[in-house]
Design a protein around this motif. Structure first.
Motif, PDB file in Angstrom:
ATOM      1  N   ALA A 227       2.391  -6.527   5.417  1.00 41.45           N
ATOM      2  CA  ALA A 227       1.732  -5.937   4.330  1.00 41.45           C
ATOM      3  C   ALA A 227       0.339  -5.838   4.569  1.00 41.45           C
ATOM      4  O   ALA A 227      -0.551  -4.921   4.220  1.00 41.45           O
ATOM      5  CB  ALA A 227       1.807  -6.824   2.790  1.00 41.45           C
ATOM      6  N   ASN A 228      -0.373  -6.899   5.278  1.00 42.36           N
ATOM      7  CA  ASN A 228      -1.775  -6.649   5.506  1.00 42.36           C
ATOM      8  C   ASN A 228      -2.108  -5.884   6.498  1.00 42.36           C
ATOM      9  O   ASN A 228      -3.138  -5.060   6.385  1.00 42.36           O
ATOM     10  CB  ASN A 228      -2.043  -8.268   6.120  1.00 42.36           C
ATOM     11  CG  ASN A 228      -2.251  -9.210   5.084  1.00 42.36           C
ATOM     12  OD1 ASN A 228      -2.191  -8.953   4.115  1.00 42.36           O
ATOM     13  ND2 ASN A 228      -2.172 -10.605   5.471  1.00 42.36           N
ATOM     14  N   THR A 230      -0.467  -2.955   6.700  1.00 36.58           N
ATOM     15  CA  THR A 230      -0.172  -1.570   5.944  1.00 36.58           C
ATOM     16  C   THR A 230      -1.568  -1.445   5.128  1.00 36.58           C
ATOM     17  O   THR A 230      -2.098  -0.343   4.926  1.00 36.58           O
ATOM     18  CB  THR A 230       0.790  -1.640   5.038  1.00 36.58           C
ATOM     19  OG1 THR A 230       2.035  -1.993   5.947  1.00 36.58           O
ATOM     20  CG2 THR A 230       1.239  -0.334   4.322  1.00 36.58           C
ATOM     21  N   ASP A 231      -2.105  -2.601   4.360  1.00 40.58           N
ATOM     22  CA  ASP A 231      -3.393  -2.450   3.960  1.00 40.58           C
ATOM     23  C   ASP A 231      -4.278  -1.741   4.659  1.00 40.58           C
ATOM     24  O   ASP A 231      -5.454  -1.040   4.016  1.00 40.58           O
ATOM     25  CB  ASP A 231      -3.999  -3.623   3.243  1.00 40.58           C
ATOM     26  CG  ASP A 231      -2.845  -4.213   2.211  1.00 40.58           C
ATOM     27  OD1 ASP A 231      -2.055  -3.410   1.531  1.00 40.58           O
ATOM     28  OD2 ASP A 231      -2.887  -5.237   1.826  1.00 40.58           O
ATOM     29  N   ALA A 234      -5.499   2.016   4.040  1.00 38.09           N
ATOM     30  CA  ALA A 234      -6.329   2.348   2.841  1.00 38.09           C
ATOM     31  C   ALA A 234      -7.940   2.503   3.334  1.00 38.09           C
ATOM     32  O   ALA A 234      -8.847   3.028   2.622  1.00 38.09           O
ATOM     33  CB  ALA A 234      -6.210   1.368   1.913  1.00 38.09           C
ATOM     34  N   TYR A 542      -1.425   6.826   3.780  1.00 40.44           N
ATOM     35  CA  TYR A 542      -2.329   6.521   2.440  1.00 40.44           C
ATOM     36  C   TYR A 542      -2.865   7.747   2.003  1.00 40.44           C
ATOM     37  O   TYR A 542      -3.154   8.630   2.439  1.00 40.44           O
ATOM     38  CB  TYR A 542      -3.342   5.432   2.976  1.00 40.44           C
ATOM     39  CG  TYR A 542      -4.266   5.211   1.844  1.00 40.44           C
ATOM     40  CD1 TYR A 542      -3.935   4.475   0.976  1.00 40.44           C
ATOM     41  CD2 TYR A 542      -5.508   5.884   1.718  1.00 40.44           C
ATOM     42  CE1 TYR A 542      -4.584   3.924  -0.175  1.00 40.44           C
ATOM     43  CE2 TYR A 542      -6.344   5.631   0.990  1.00 40.44           C
ATOM     44  CZ  TYR A 542      -5.895   4.801  -0.377  1.00 40.44           C
ATOM     45  OH  TYR A 542      -7.010   4.406  -1.281  1.00 40.44           O
TER      46      TYR A 542
END
Length: 551
Positions: A227-228, A230-231, A234, A542
């Motif tokens: 998750a980190n 993938t963030d 952004a 994104y």
């Protein structure tokens, strides 16, 4: 009439033969301002993507030559190469962890700690990361008494942004067997107040407490690490150099990148040196891997950081006439490791912040390079905060020793620099122009203070701290130079400059759409740049509008 019809038919046939069929592409981005970061052809309006690569870059004429299943109208927005953060720390977060980077007061931190204590129950460890006294309303650090009040029945250890100091409560210190009579650990400082009482802060060696925290569930860490990572899309980041990990943990990176192939930022993982024999048994070296995941440079820590502070400097800190920071290892050990790693064919990426640490490290690297010449070793220093002598920078250029620099520190660590440095050391903190003028290769990265290229770009161009004060205006870069530092120069550190970092035919289609043109806006607007879309290998990963990014 028959002859006329035959002539018309012939004309139509010839005309039809003159039309070349359009080539198929997978993605066309057009109608925008394309900043290629390619010095030979710096701007364009249209980019053609076939597979995961850029097939063509140019103007509207490309629309006559290509057709695609998907065409994106950039509507005048700006397209740039994906950002490459060449020094960053990304981790998975266990259940006992609290994210503190957005905390703006000690009172808010205390509430978050109290809530976590209630969630976990008495006796459970609480850890966290990201607080900075410069961003807290109280303009001081959280201390032992603050954490005792928030969680009297839980051991608590909260690491400062930057990772070079942490604050704990009494229960955490009791578990670690630390009291007022405890000596400072090697390479670190256990702080005390004027009465000699522990104040809760440990500089550099918070591991003596954090190593007591029970290991988290591996699946929990994996989920949050994904998750980190993938963030980062952004923020427009499509590639990273993970600044430190272990040989033992590298298979976990491989497992994650196998499971999520093509869906995470491209990564090179720096590995902590664990001895010549163990590194040889690992069986791989810097550069091994593929375009998604590869082995990075060997990571060494020469000195501490500035959030302590503990960076090793030639002159004492301002107001501390007998303190120059610390080395993390004896000089002889550093020399041995540099020589062994270089001789074994590893690339070295060395943490060196203070000018004394930088000069010492460069000397050992120079000796290793001259003793055992290697073509294209690409050794580099992480940080380079306190500018060393001209002679050292000339030495670096002559021996191909590069830097990944964090201009965002000038902004976020302004208070720490102002409190501990003075004169030229303060003005030239995190120097950019001076090393470049000496011929030193410079990439730009974040080191998580904060993640996100806008602060780094802003500080590189303006040299402004959070207060608005300008530090060494002569160290500023142009925006074009800063963009190169945050893209293709980062690719150079992992020997991938021919495959990514610019918008050129043949390179990976790692692309970012920005709401404004960073080359033309007022520098004051850089912090407000917005990432609208991010593409990895031509795949939308994104979209700020929440459009489907699964294709």
């Amino acid at each position: 009439m028959r002859m006329l019809l035959c002539g018309l038919t012939l004309t139509l046939l010839v005309s039809g033969c003159d039309r070349t069929p359009k080539q198929h592409a997978d993605l066309i981005l057009t109608g925008g301002n394309v900043i290629t970061v390619d010095v030979a052809s710096p701007t364009a309006t249209t980019v053609i993507v076939i597979g995961d690569r850029i097939a063509a870059v140019g103007g509207d004429e490309l629309l006559d030559a290509y057709q695609a299943a998907r065409t994106v109208d950039l509507a005048g927005k700006t397209l740039i190469p994906g950002f490459i953060d060449s020094h960053i720390h990304i981790r998975g977060n266990p259940s006992h962890y609290i994210e503190l980077s957005k905390m703006r007061s000690i009172a808010e931190i205390a509430l978050r700690v109290a809530a976590k204590a209630k969630e976990l129950g008495p006796g459970k460890w609480i850890t966290g990361y990201g607080w900075s006294e410069d961003e807290l309303a109280e303009q001081r650090r959280p201390l032992l008494d603050d954490l005792n009040a928030a969680a009297p029945h839980n051991p608590v250890m909260l690491t400062r942004a930057g990772g070079h100091s942490a604050v704990g409560n009494s229960l955490a210190f009791a578990f670690a067997g630390i009291n007022e009579q405890s000596p400072d650990p090697d390479g670190g400082v256990i702080e005390r107040d004027v009465a000699g009482r522990l104040n809760g802060v440990i500089r550099e060696r918070q591991d003596i407490v954090l190593d007591l925290v029970p290991a988290p569930d591996q699946e929990e860490l994996r989920t949050s690490l994904v998750a980190n990572l993938t963030d980062l899309f952004a923020k427009g980041i499509t590639s990273i150099i993970q600044a430190e990990d272990t040989v033992a943990y590298f298979p976990e990176w491989e497992a994650i990148y196998t499971e999520h192939r093509g869906k995470l930022p491209r990564a090179a993982v720096q590995l902590r040196w664990e001895g010549d024999e163990k590194m040889a048994a690992f069986g791989r070296k810097s550069g091994d891997g593929d375009e998604h995941l590869r082995v990075g440079a060997v990571k060494l820590f020469v000195d501490g950081g500035f959030t302590g502070p503990a960076a090793y400097t030639k002159e004492p800190y301002q107001g501390q006439p007998h303190y120059r920071g610390t080395l993390t290892m004896p000089e002889a050990d550093l020399e041995t490791i540099v020589r062994e790693a270089h001789n074994a064919g590893w690339q070295l990426g060395i943490h060196a912040i203070g000018d004394a640490a930088i000069e010492l490290t460069v000397g050992f690297l120079r000796n290793a390079i001259e003793s055992t010449p290697r073509t294209d070793h690409r050794h580099y220093l992480n940080h380079f905060t306190v500018m060393p002598s001209d002679a050292t920078m000339i030495d670096m250029a002559a021996h191909g020793i590069a830097i990944t620099q964090q201009p965002n520190f000038t902004y976020t660590l302004e208070g720490r620099y102002a409190a501990n440095l003075d004169g030229a050391r303060l003005a030239h903190n995190n120097a950019l122009r001076t090393p470049m003028s000496h011929g030193v290769f410079v990439a730009i990265s974040s080191d998580i203070l904060p993640i996100g290229p806008t602060v780094g770009l802003y500080a590189a161009v303006t040299r402004k701290g959070m207060s608005g004060a300008v530090y060494g205006a002569e160290e500023a870069l142009t925006m074009a130079e800063a963009l190169r530092g945050y893209t293709v120069n980062g690719a150079w550190l992992t020997r991938e400059e021919t495959s990514k970092g610019t918008i050129e035919p043949g390179k990976l289609a790692d692309l970012v759409v920005l709401d404004k043109d960073p080359l033309s806006i007022d520098p004051g607007q850089i912090l407000d740049l917005v990432v609208l879309q991010t593409y990895l290998g031509g795949r939308l990963v994104y979209d700020s509008q929440g459009a489907d990014s699964g294709g």
